[in-house]
Design an enzyme around this catalytic site. Structure first.
Site, mmCIF file in Angstrom:
data_model
loop_
_atom_site.group_PDB
_atom_site.id
_atom_site.type_symbol
_atom_site.label_atom_id
_atom_site.label_comp_id
_atom_site.label_asym_id
_atom_site.label_seq_id
_atom_site.Cartn_x
_atom_site.Cartn_y
_atom_site.Cartn_z
ATOM 1 N N PHE A 136 100.632 38.433 51.665
ATOM 2 C CA PHE A 136 100.494 37.361 52.646
ATOM 3 C C PHE A 136 101.703 36.424 52.644
ATOM 4 C CE2 PHE A 136 98.224 33.018 52.983
ATOM 5 C CZ PHE A 136 98.545 32.868 54.316
ATOM 6 N N ILE A 141 104.307 46.546 38.849
ATOM 7 C CA ILE A 141 105.062 45.756 37.869
ATOM 8 C C ILE A 141 104.442 45.790 36.471
ATOM 9 C CG2 ILE A 141 105.940 44.216 39.661
ATOM 10 C CD1 ILE A 141 103.975 42.067 38.598
ATOM 11 N N ARG A 185 89.367 20.860 47.725
ATOM 12 C CA ARG A 185 90.612 21.582 47.524
ATOM 13 C C ARG A 185 91.714 20.953 48.370
ATOM 14 N NH1 ARG A 185 87.915 23.197 44.022
ATOM 15 N NH2 ARG A 185 87.450 25.348 43.371
ATOM 16 N N TYR A 216 92.832 33.513 35.036
ATOM 17 C CA TYR A 216 93.934 33.501 36.003
ATOM 18 C C TYR A 216 94.880 32.338 35.725
ATOM 19 C CZ TYR A 216 96.377 32.634 40.398
ATOM 20 O OH TYR A 216 97.347 32.390 41.344
#
Length: 305
Positions: free
Chosen positions: A11, A50, A204, A137
């Site tokens: 994106f 990767i 947010r 994360y």
């Protein structure tokens, strides 16, 4: 100037590639094979996972002056379910990118990090706010930052941009595991029920993809060397407010939609709001309002869903 974008078929990577091409840079994209679309054929593309250093062999003897490192596992929920994938992609993968940058003689890595590195914080979050990630994360992105910084000793300069909630036209509307705005918009366009994980009072900081690209471009400037920047709008939007904004774009009446809370997940923060003064000192500011951005995104989403 030759530039490589890891995660270049994604994106943000695609939007960045288009802008860099408009600015007459020579752009190459690196991503997983299944990520590339026909419109990426205008670029030099490399199919690389990767997670394994050996995969970079396809780039043997290639040189790049700058590497924008965007390739990542980006879902907080998935990072809790599959932490090994998260570590392999975001930690080991970033180390592999750093080693490649050193080997190919890159002058600088421009790294897209995340608001998730901050964890739960009250009020505006500045770059000096103590880091306390809640999700795997967030931890993995913080580890990535550490690797990026450590390669300064080898002459590879760096800039780190901590992105808040990026949204906009071009986002993957079929992935319902990441991207709050895209998830709710897809649900609004394909069903009569919006399933919310967590409180509607959570908030947010939403920033449009075009504004994010303009921020990342500043990484090409030497004044951003060895610096970390927040990239957001500095405006809090509650989840309930976001949903109402999205539903207002739909032709169906509001009462035809159900908003259902299906429970939260580990590692989810209650709120995040960026202090963007440091980035604004460079002349950058967000240009696209949430209302305008969601309208652009809705027009795009109707065509792809």
């Amino acid at each position: 100037m030759k530039i490589l974008i890891t995660g270049g078929a994604g994106f943000i990577g695609t939007a960045l590639a288009r802008k860099l091409t408009d600015l007459a840079y020579e752009v190459s994209l690196l991503d997983l094979p299944q990520r590339f679309k026909p419109y990426h054929k205008e670029y030099e593309c490399y199919e690389v996972d990767i997670r394994e250093a050996a995969n970079f062999g396809i780039l043997h003897h290639k040189s790049f002056s700058h590497i924008f490192h965007l390739a990542a596992q980006t879902s907080g929920a998935i990072s809790q379910e599959n932490p090994t994938l998260d570590v392999d992609t975001n930690v080991k993968g970033t180390l592999n990118v750093c080693n490649f940058a050193r080997a190919c003689g890159a002058r600088k890595i421009i790294f897209s990090s995340s608001m998730a590195t901050y964890g739960n914080q009250e009020g505006e979050i500045s770059e000096s706010t103590p880091l306390a990630p809640l999700s795997n994360y967030g931890v993995s992105k913080l580890c990535g930052e550490a690797y990026i910084k450590s390669f300064g000793q080898f002459g590879v300069k760096w800039s780190i941009f901590r992105l808040f909630n990026v949204y906009g036209a071009g986002q993957d509307m079929h992935n319902l595991r990441q991207g709050m705005a895209s998830i709710f918009m897809t649900q609004a366009l394909t069903s009569d029920c919006l399933r919310v994980t967590g409180s509607l009072q959570r908030y947010r900081d939403f920033v449009y993809v075009d504004d994010v690209v303009q921020a990342l471009l500043l990484g090409l400037k030497s004044q951003t060397d060895s610096q970390i920047y927040n990239v957001g709008s500095a405006k809090p939007t509650r989840v309930g407010e976001l949903i109402e904004c999205i539903l207002s774009l739909c032709p169906k009446p509001r009462e035809s939609f159900e908003v259902r809370n299906v429970g939260g997940h580990e590692g989810d923060t209650f709120g995040s709001l960026a202090d963007i003064a440091k980035l604004q000192s460079l002349g950058w500011s967000p240009k696209v309002s949430l209302t305008e951005g969601l309208s652009k995104m809705y027009a795009y989403a109707k065509d792809v869903l």
